[in-house]
Design a protein around this motif. Structure first.
Motif, PDB file in Angstrom:
ATOM      1  N   LEU A 103      45.987  29.631  28.201  1.00 36.83           N
ATOM      2  CA  LEU A 103      45.788  30.290  29.550  1.00 36.83           C
ATOM      3  C   LEU A 103      44.469  30.705  29.734  1.00 36.83           C
ATOM      4  O   LEU A 103      43.897  31.450  28.651  1.00 36.83           O
ATOM      5  N   GLU A 105      41.847  33.631  30.158  1.00 30.55           N
ATOM      6  CA  GLU A 105      41.888  35.137  29.897  1.00 30.55           C
ATOM      7  C   GLU A 105      42.032  35.976  31.130  1.00 30.55           C
ATOM      8  O   GLU A 105      41.573  35.369  32.143  1.00 30.55           O
ATOM      9  N   LYS A 106      42.846  36.805  31.069  1.00 26.38           N
ATOM     10  CA  LYS A 106      42.945  37.684  32.358  1.00 26.38           C
ATOM     11  C   LYS A 106      41.767  38.431  32.547  1.00 26.38           C
ATOM     12  O   LYS A 106      40.835  38.951  31.762  1.00 26.38           O
ATOM     13  N   HIS A 107      41.388  38.591  34.073  1.00 24.49           N
ATOM     14  CA  HIS A 107      40.094  39.266  34.486  1.00 24.49           C
ATOM     15  C   HIS A 107      40.661  40.028  35.520  1.00 24.49           C
ATOM     16  O   HIS A 107      41.181  39.816  36.398  1.00 24.49           O
ATOM     17  N   ASP A 110      41.000  38.538  38.964  1.00 26.48           N
ATOM     18  CA  ASP A 110      41.879  37.401  39.050  1.00 26.48           C
ATOM     19  C   ASP A 110      42.761  37.245  40.731  1.00 26.48           C
ATOM     20  O   ASP A 110      42.964  36.130  40.961  1.00 26.48           O
ATOM     21  N   ARG A 116      43.484  30.386  39.444  1.00 30.54           N
ATOM     22  CA  ARG A 116      43.115  30.606  38.038  1.00 30.54           C
ATOM     23  C   ARG A 116      44.744  30.763  37.250  1.00 30.54           C
ATOM     24  O   ARG A 116      44.892  30.294  36.281  1.00 30.54           O
ATOM     25  N   LYS A 117      45.784  31.034  38.030  1.00 27.46           N
ATOM     26  CA  LYS A 117      46.939  31.041  37.611  1.00 27.46           C
ATOM     27  C   LYS A 117      47.600  29.566  37.468  1.00 27.46           C
ATOM     28  O   LYS A 117      48.501  29.486  36.715  1.00 27.46           O
ATOM     29  N   LYS A 141      52.492  27.568  38.536  1.00 33.07           N
ATOM     30  CA  LYS A 141      51.756  28.382  37.373  1.00 33.07           C
ATOM     31  C   LYS A 141      51.731  27.816  36.109  1.00 33.07           C
ATOM     32  O   LYS A 141      52.608  27.273  35.588  1.00 33.07           O
TER      33      LYS A 141
END
Length: 155
Positions: A103, A105-107, A110, A116-117, A141
């Motif tokens: 997945l 990287e979380k930012h 987001d 992005r999901k 997702k």
């Protein structure tokens, strides 16, 4: 709805006959990659550069990306007048390529980019151990889909 279910059943039956694999599930996805990755995988982009719509088929032993031949009225007309080849179905075995998925990287931004999901990042190594990257844009997702890529042994 009945026609869609019938088409899905027919596709699954034809796919299983062709690849000798039981289809466990499928996900609609847009394959996005560089021109170099498309060439390396012997894929031709659809109507949008560096992009190809198709189905990820999660099978009992292997996983595939299968793209149906695509053509709109304008491309049909251009192809007929130019004598170009008919569009063809395209398929790659993700398991044989030993693709790895993760997945994004979380930012903290987001929330501004909800797509992005739905993005699933992937890569494979060529014979020289060089990484080649691509991504799938899904209709749901990516976190709900990534677990379908079970560890499978390639031949």
């Amino acid at each position: 709805m009945k026609n869609i279910d019938q088409e899905k059943e027919r596709f699954v039956r034809d796919f299983e006959d062709k690849f000798k694999q039981h289809v466990n599930s499928m996900e609609l996805a847009e394959f996005r990659a560089s021109d170099a990755v498309f060439r390396m995988l012997n894929l031709k982009p659809g109507n949008t550069p560096n992009s190809l719509w198709g189905m990820i088929c999660f099978c009992q032993d292997k996983d595939y990306f299968y793209s149906f031949s695509q053509e709109n009225f304008v491309s049909f007309y251009v192809r007929k007048t130019s004598g170009a080849e008919d569009p063809v179905d395209q398929c790659i075995c993700l398991t044989d390529l030993n693709c790895k998925f993760n997945l994004p990287e979380k930012h903290f931004t987001d929330f501004m980019f909800p797509e992005r999901k739905r993005t699933l990042k992937g890569f494979f190594l060529d014979e020289k151990k060089i990484s080649h990257y691509f991504e799938f844009m899904l209709n749901k997702k990516a976190a709900d889909v990534i677990s379908n890529f079970a560890v499978k042994e390639s031949d």
